[in-house]
Scaffold this active site. Structure first.
Site, PDB file in Angstrom:
ATOM      1  N   ARG A 106       4.624  11.127  -2.444  1.00  0.00           N
ATOM      2  CA  ARG A 106       4.386  10.834  -1.039  1.00  0.00           C
ATOM      3  C   ARG A 106       5.624  11.144  -0.187  1.00  0.00           C
ATOM      4  NH1 ARG A 106       4.635   4.661   1.181  1.00  0.00           N
ATOM      5  NH2 ARG A 106       3.898   5.216   3.236  1.00  0.00           N
ATOM      6  N   GLU A 137      12.215  -9.167   2.917  1.00  0.00           N
ATOM      7  CA  GLU A 137      11.481  -7.944   3.301  1.00  0.00           C
ATOM      8  C   GLU A 137      12.365  -6.735   3.007  1.00  0.00           C
ATOM      9  OE1 GLU A 137      10.453  -7.879   7.478  1.00  0.00           O
ATOM     10  OE2 GLU A 137      10.078  -5.726   7.430  1.00  0.00           O
ATOM     11  N   ASN A 193       8.090  -5.293  -0.343  1.00  0.00           N
ATOM     12  CA  ASN A 193       7.884  -4.132   0.507  1.00  0.00           C
ATOM     13  C   ASN A 193       6.396  -4.091   0.834  1.00  0.00           C
ATOM     14  OD1 ASN A 193       7.620  -1.702   1.811  1.00  0.00           O
ATOM     15  ND2 ASN A 193       8.875  -0.547   0.351  1.00  0.00           N
ATOM     16  N   ALA A 200       2.878  -0.344   5.100  1.00  0.00           N
ATOM     17  CA  ALA A 200       2.366  -0.324   6.479  1.00  0.00           C
ATOM     18  C   ALA A 200       1.841  -1.683   6.933  1.00  0.00           C
ATOM     19  CB  ALA A 200       1.279   0.737   6.607  1.00  0.00           C
ATOM     20  N   ARG A 260       6.779   1.442  13.799  1.00  0.00           N
ATOM     21  CA  ARG A 260       7.436   0.876  12.604  1.00  0.00           C
ATOM     22  C   ARG A 260       8.573  -0.089  12.973  1.00  0.00           C
ATOM     23  NH1 ARG A 260       5.229   4.098   8.408  1.00  0.00           N
ATOM     24  NH2 ARG A 260       4.813   6.174   9.200  1.00  0.00           N
ATOM     25  N   ASP A 307       1.124 -15.080   7.469  1.00  0.00           N
ATOM     26  CA  ASP A 307       0.692 -16.455   7.252  1.00  0.00           C
ATOM     27  C   ASP A 307       0.820 -16.852   5.780  1.00  0.00           C
ATOM     28  OD1 ASP A 307       0.160 -16.664   9.934  1.00  0.00           O
ATOM     29  OD2 ASP A 307      -2.017 -16.591   9.748  1.00  0.00           O
ATOM     30  N   PRO A 327       0.787  -1.221   0.000  1.00  0.00           N
ATOM     31  CA  PRO A 327       0.000   0.000   0.000  1.00  0.00           C
ATOM     32  C   PRO A 327       0.824   1.278   0.000  1.00  0.00           C
ATOM     33  CG  PRO A 327      -0.106  -1.093   2.132  1.00  0.00           C
ATOM     34  CD  PRO A 327       0.527  -2.056   1.183  1.00  0.00           C
ATOM     35  N   ASN A 328       0.339   2.208  -0.797  1.00  0.00           N
ATOM     36  CA  ASN A 328       0.875   3.575  -0.900  1.00  0.00           C
ATOM     37  C   ASN A 328       2.199   3.669  -1.656  1.00  0.00           C
ATOM     38  OD1 ASN A 328      -1.291   4.835   0.595  1.00  0.00           O
ATOM     39  ND2 ASN A 328      -0.464   3.782   2.385  1.00  0.00           N
ATOM     40  N   HIS A 375       3.701  -3.876   9.534  1.00  0.00           N
ATOM     41  CA  HIS A 375       3.618  -3.693  10.983  1.00  0.00           C
ATOM     42  C   HIS A 375       2.321  -4.232  11.587  1.00  0.00           C
ATOM     43  CE1 HIS A 375       6.894  -1.154   9.781  1.00  0.00           C
ATOM     44  NE2 HIS A 375       6.095  -0.342   9.121  1.00  0.00           N
ATOM     45  N   HIS A 430      12.521  -2.244   2.823  1.00  0.00           N
ATOM     46  CA  HIS A 430      11.938  -0.923   3.061  1.00  0.00           C
ATOM     47  C   HIS A 430      12.881   0.126   2.512  1.00  0.00           C
ATOM     48  CE1 HIS A 430       8.932  -2.714   5.579  1.00  0.00           C
ATOM     49  NE2 HIS A 430       9.897  -3.417   6.153  1.00  0.00           N
ATOM     50  N   ILE A 431      12.291   1.162   1.964  1.00  0.00           N
ATOM     51  CA  ILE A 431      13.082   2.276   1.430  1.00  0.00           C
ATOM     52  C   ILE A 431      13.728   3.040   2.590  1.00  0.00           C
ATOM     53  CG2 ILE A 431      12.885   4.485   0.193  1.00  0.00           C
ATOM     54  CD1 ILE A 431      10.436   3.091  -1.310  1.00  0.00           C
ATOM     55  N   SER A 432      12.927   3.318   3.598  1.00  0.00           N
ATOM     56  CA  SER A 432      13.422   4.072   4.757  1.00  0.00           C
ATOM     57  C   SER A 432      13.976   3.111   5.811  1.00  0.00           C
ATOM     58  CB  SER A 432      12.271   4.889   5.366  1.00  0.00           C
ATOM     59  OG  SER A 432      11.254   4.028   5.852  1.00  0.00           O
TER      60      SER A 432
END
Ligand code: DQA
Length: 146
Positions: free
Chosen positions: A17, A96, A72, A75, A109, A85, A9-10, A78, A98-100
């Protein structure tokens, strides 16, 4: 080898963003970067999928015929027991990303629901988090790394 880059999402909003956190480049720029990188690797084809919907991401994890997934989860990382599952239900290795650097941000987070069922986690390198994950997957799947 076939790798799926899955974005949650996003992440379709990249470029617009919170650019101070995620940068000014778009999801299309990210896909172009990853695609060019995969061309430099032996025997590596990449496909992309983005969805804002948890169920779509679960369906993709369950049905993709690929050797590895770079994920990625945004949200949902978290919060989502269902995504955790789904990852646990398939044999496909998932990394997994993440950009940040999620660990240097808000407390909520710091917890990843999916980390325990992923092969590993890479965060904080901007779009290069995906490149590092693909490199790791490619090495492992090519059996360069034990
Ligand atoms: C993110 C970090 C998440 O906490 C956030 O909800 C995102 C993006 C990242 O790539 O840094 O949507 O996954």
């Amino acid at each position: 080898m076939k790798i799926l880059v899955l974005n949650g999402p996003n992440l379709n909003m990249l470029g617009k963003r919170e650019p101070e956190i995620y940068g000014k480049n778009t999801l299309e720029d990210l896909c172009d970067l990853v695609e060019s990188y995969c061309k430099t690797l032996d025997n590596c084809s990449v496909s992309f999928y983005q969805s804002n919907h948890e169920g779509d991401l679960i369906d993709k994890i369950q049905t993709s015929d690929v050797d590895g997934i770079v994920f990625n989860a945004g949200a949902y990382t978290h919060t989502s027991v269902a995504l955790r599952d789904a990852i646990a239900s398939v044999k496909t290795p998932v990394i997994e990303v993440h950009i940040s650097n999620v660990h240097s941000r808000e407390d909520f987070r710091h917890k990843s629901m999916i980390a325990p069922v992923c092969l590993g986690q890479i965060c904080g390198f901007g779009f290069d988090s995906y490149i590092l994950a693909i490199n790791g997957l490619h090495r492992i799947l090519s059996k360069d790394v034990k």
